[in-house]
Write a protein that holds these residues in place. Structure first.
Motif, mmCIF file in Angstrom:
data_model
loop_
_atom_site.group_PDB
_atom_site.id
_atom_site.type_symbol
_atom_site.label_atom_id
_atom_site.label_comp_id
_atom_site.label_asym_id
_atom_site.label_seq_id
_atom_site.Cartn_x
_atom_site.Cartn_y
_atom_site.Cartn_z
ATOM 1 N N ALA A 233 0.812 -1.217 0.000
ATOM 2 C CA ALA A 233 0.000 0.000 0.000
ATOM 3 C C ALA A 233 0.847 1.270 0.000
ATOM 4 N N GLY A 234 2.165 1.103 0.073
ATOM 5 C CA GLY A 234 3.044 2.267 0.071
ATOM 6 C C GLY A 234 3.032 3.033 1.374
ATOM 7 N N ILE A 235 2.672 2.364 2.462
ATOM 8 C CA ILE A 235 2.616 3.027 3.771
ATOM 9 C C ILE A 235 3.951 2.865 4.473
ATOM 10 N N ALA A 236 4.539 3.976 4.872
ATOM 11 C CA ALA A 236 5.850 3.969 5.507
ATOM 12 C C ALA A 236 5.790 3.253 6.847
ATOM 13 N N VAL A 237 6.760 2.365 7.076
ATOM 14 C CA VAL A 237 6.925 1.698 8.362
ATOM 15 C C VAL A 237 8.313 2.058 8.879
ATOM 16 N N VAL A 238 8.385 2.651 10.065
ATOM 17 C CA VAL A 238 9.674 3.094 10.601
ATOM 18 C C VAL A 238 9.816 2.627 12.045
ATOM 19 N N GLY A 239 10.917 1.961 12.323
ATOM 20 C CA GLY A 239 11.293 1.605 13.683
ATOM 21 C C GLY A 239 12.714 2.068 13.937
ATOM 22 N N ALA A 240 13.189 1.858 15.158
ATOM 23 C CA ALA A 240 14.555 2.243 15.499
ATOM 24 C C ALA A 240 15.121 1.215 16.462
ATOM 25 N N ALA A 241 16.346 0.771 16.206
ATOM 26 C CA ALA A 241 16.986 -0.228 17.054
ATOM 27 C C ALA A 241 17.027 0.250 18.505
ATOM 28 N N GLU A 242 16.735 -0.681 19.414
ATOM 29 C CA GLU A 242 16.799 -0.427 20.851
ATOM 30 C C GLU A 242 15.810 0.640 21.309
ATOM 31 N N HIS A 243 14.754 0.836 20.533
ATOM 32 C CA HIS A 243 13.729 1.818 20.902
ATOM 33 C C HIS A 243 12.346 1.317 20.519
ATOM 34 N N GLU A 244 11.367 1.864 21.220
ATOM 35 C CA GLU A 244 9.973 1.516 20.999
ATOM 36 C C GLU A 244 9.347 2.452 19.966
ATOM 37 N N ALA A 245 8.170 2.061 19.512
ATOM 38 C CA ALA A 245 7.428 2.932 18.599
ATOM 39 C C ALA A 245 7.164 4.291 19.232
ATOM 40 N N ASP A 246 6.938 4.316 20.544
ATOM 41 C CA ASP A 246 6.708 5.595 21.232
ATOM 42 C C ASP A 246 7.845 6.574 20.963
ATOM 43 N N ASP A 247 9.083 6.061 20.944
ATOM 44 C CA ASP A 247 10.239 6.934 20.739
ATOM 45 C C ASP A 247 10.315 7.419 19.296
ATOM 46 N N VAL A 248 9.921 6.564 18.372
ATOM 47 C CA VAL A 248 9.854 6.982 16.967
ATOM 48 C C VAL A 248 8.800 8.076 16.810
ATOM 49 N N ILE A 249 7.656 7.866 17.445
ATOM 50 C CA ILE A 249 6.582 8.868 17.390
ATOM 51 C C ILE A 249 7.049 10.177 18.003
ATOM 52 N N GLY A 250 7.678 10.089 19.172
ATOM 53 C CA GLY A 250 8.150 11.306 19.833
ATOM 54 C C GLY A 250 9.154 12.069 19.005
ATOM 55 N N SER A 251 10.028 11.339 18.309
ATOM 56 C CA SER A 251 11.059 11.997 17.502
ATOM 57 C C SER A 251 10.478 12.647 16.262
ATOM 58 N N TYR A 252 9.487 12.010 15.630
ATOM 59 C CA TYR A 252 8.854 12.638 14.470
ATOM 60 C C TYR A 252 7.947 13.799 14.888
ATOM 61 N N ALA A 253 7.268 13.651 16.018
ATOM 62 C CA ALA A 253 6.313 14.690 16.427
ATOM 63 C C ALA A 253 7.010 15.959 16.900
ATOM 64 N N THR A 254 8.187 15.816 17.491
ATOM 65 C CA THR A 254 8.898 16.962 18.051
ATOM 66 C C THR A 254 9.550 17.773 16.931
ATOM 67 N N GLY A 255 9.097 18.976 16.770
ATOM 68 C CA GLY A 255 9.653 19.841 15.728
ATOM 69 C C GLY A 255 9.200 19.505 14.330
ATOM 70 N N ALA A 256 8.136 18.741 14.213
ATOM 71 C CA ALA A 256 7.645 18.366 12.882
ATOM 72 C C ALA A 256 7.226 19.605 12.100
ATOM 73 N N PRO A 257 7.472 19.621 10.783
ATOM 74 C CA PRO A 257 7.069 20.765 9.965
ATOM 75 C C PRO A 257 5.596 20.716 9.573
ATOM 76 N N HIS A 258 4.842 19.826 10.176
ATOM 77 C CA HIS A 258 3.422 19.656 9.875
ATOM 78 C C HIS A 258 2.632 19.553 11.182
ATOM 79 N N PRO A 259 1.354 19.891 11.166
ATOM 80 C CA PRO A 259 0.484 19.510 12.280
ATOM 81 C C PRO A 259 0.488 17.983 12.407
ATOM 82 N N VAL A 260 0.417 17.494 13.634
ATOM 83 C CA VAL A 260 0.606 16.063 13.886
ATOM 84 C C VAL A 260 -0.591 15.478 14.625
ATOM 85 N N ASP A 261 -1.016 14.290 14.172
ATOM 86 C CA ASP A 261 -1.978 13.480 14.903
ATOM 87 C C ASP A 261 -1.312 12.166 15.271
ATOM 88 N N VAL A 262 -1.220 11.900 16.570
ATOM 89 C CA VAL A 262 -0.663 10.649 17.080
ATOM 90 C C VAL A 262 -1.825 9.725 17.399
#
Length: 312
Positions: free
Chosen positions: A111-140
């Protein structure tokens, strides 16, 4: 109007789908596909209802990072199925759901949907990193309260809370968090540290519940402020509360780092991750439609493709 970025707490959603959609929905070989169906329907509905232009399915590459466990051994300990020496511990996941996770990854890729994880981190940390300073309004999008700490009206970061089901979604803003807990979103991590959370193995401070935690944060601002006031005979903290905080000193020294989401992971940019939602075309669309039939995904694939057809 600014384009919106949607960040999915993917495991939270596919667990909810697994338990919310009957497991009698199966492929011809008997394999349940309820989690796959439910997740696709969630993405189709959410992306349209909240007008997401970009979307990332954030992934738990490590659902229980060792660095968090080193700080607080009880962290998620009740959810460990098997301890693994050279890899993340295995989480208690029903076999019928475990078998669907590779299917989920496959249909998201098609479906072309981006899946992003990070070694030694949870999805919460990925969400926090994208949401912080994002150039767009964000819905978590999540069913877990941990991410309430990211709500920020000044940067247009909201939480779409799914705990009451897809028919009763809550859109959380600064005012919503204050109304629920009497603390600001930026105080929520300290609030959770004090209160504790049995679902994550956080014991909290014995004798301090939500009401007392909120009152203390209202008076002193932060956990550090509370501890500083407790150390001052004239700090305005009662002897009873001082004693409770002192008894929990070892816990309070480490828990904040466990509870706070990481906000500065070196992740792919949204462009690099392929976060922009687009219609599915060509071979990918044909294969997704084929799997929809072969895997008995019913109208879920049709609804997802229709939702993506409205994106550009």
């Amino acid at each position: 109007m600014a384009e919106r970025l949607m960040l999915l707490d993917t495991a939270s959603l596919y667990f909810r789908a697994f338990y919310g959609v009957p497991d009698t929905i199966r492929r011809a070989d008997g394999q349940p596909v309820n989690a796959v169906r439910g997740l696709l329907d969630m993405i189709a509905r959410l992306s349209v209802e909240f007008d997401a232009a970009l979307l990332v399915a954030c992934w738990d590459d490590d659902w229980r990072p060792q660095w968090r466990v080193d700080l607080l051994p009880s962290y998620k300990a009740h959810r460990v199925a098997e301890t693994v020496a050279t890899a993340p511990d295995e989480e208690v996941v029903p076999d019928a759901l475990e078998a669907q996770i590779p299917m989920i990854r496959e249909v998201l890729a098609l479906a072309g949907i981006a899946v992003v994880g990070a070694a030694e981190h949870e999805a919460d940390d990925v969400i926090g990193s994208y949401a912080t300073g994002a150039p767009h309004p964000v819905d978590v999008v999540t069913g877990d309260r941990d991410l309430f700490q990211l709500v920020d009206d000044s940067h247009d970061v909201r939480v779409i809370y799914t705990a009451r089901g897809m028919k009763n979604l809550e859109v959380l803003t600064d005012a919503s968090v204050v109304a629920k807990y009497r603390v600001l979103p930026e105080q929520y991590a300290d609030f959770a540290t004090l209160r504790g959370d049995t679902s994550d193995g956080l014991p909290g401070v014995a004798g301090i519940g939500e009401k007392t935690a909120a009152t203390l944060l209202g008076q002193h601002g932060t956990l550090d402020g509370i501890l500083a006031a407790a150390a001052d005979p004239d700090g305005g903290v009662s002897s009873g509360v001082r004693a409770k905080l002192a008894a929990a000193a070892d816990y309070l020294a480490v828990a904040p780092a466990v509870v706070r989401v990481v906000r500065d992971l070196p992740l792919p940019t949204l462009d690099e991750a392929g976060a922009r939602l687009r219609p599915v075309t060509g071979e990918a669309r044909a294969e997704l439609e084929r799997l929809g039939t072969e895997w008995n995904l019913g109208g879920s694939v049709v609804r997802l493709l229709k939702a993506l057809d409205t994106r550009s």
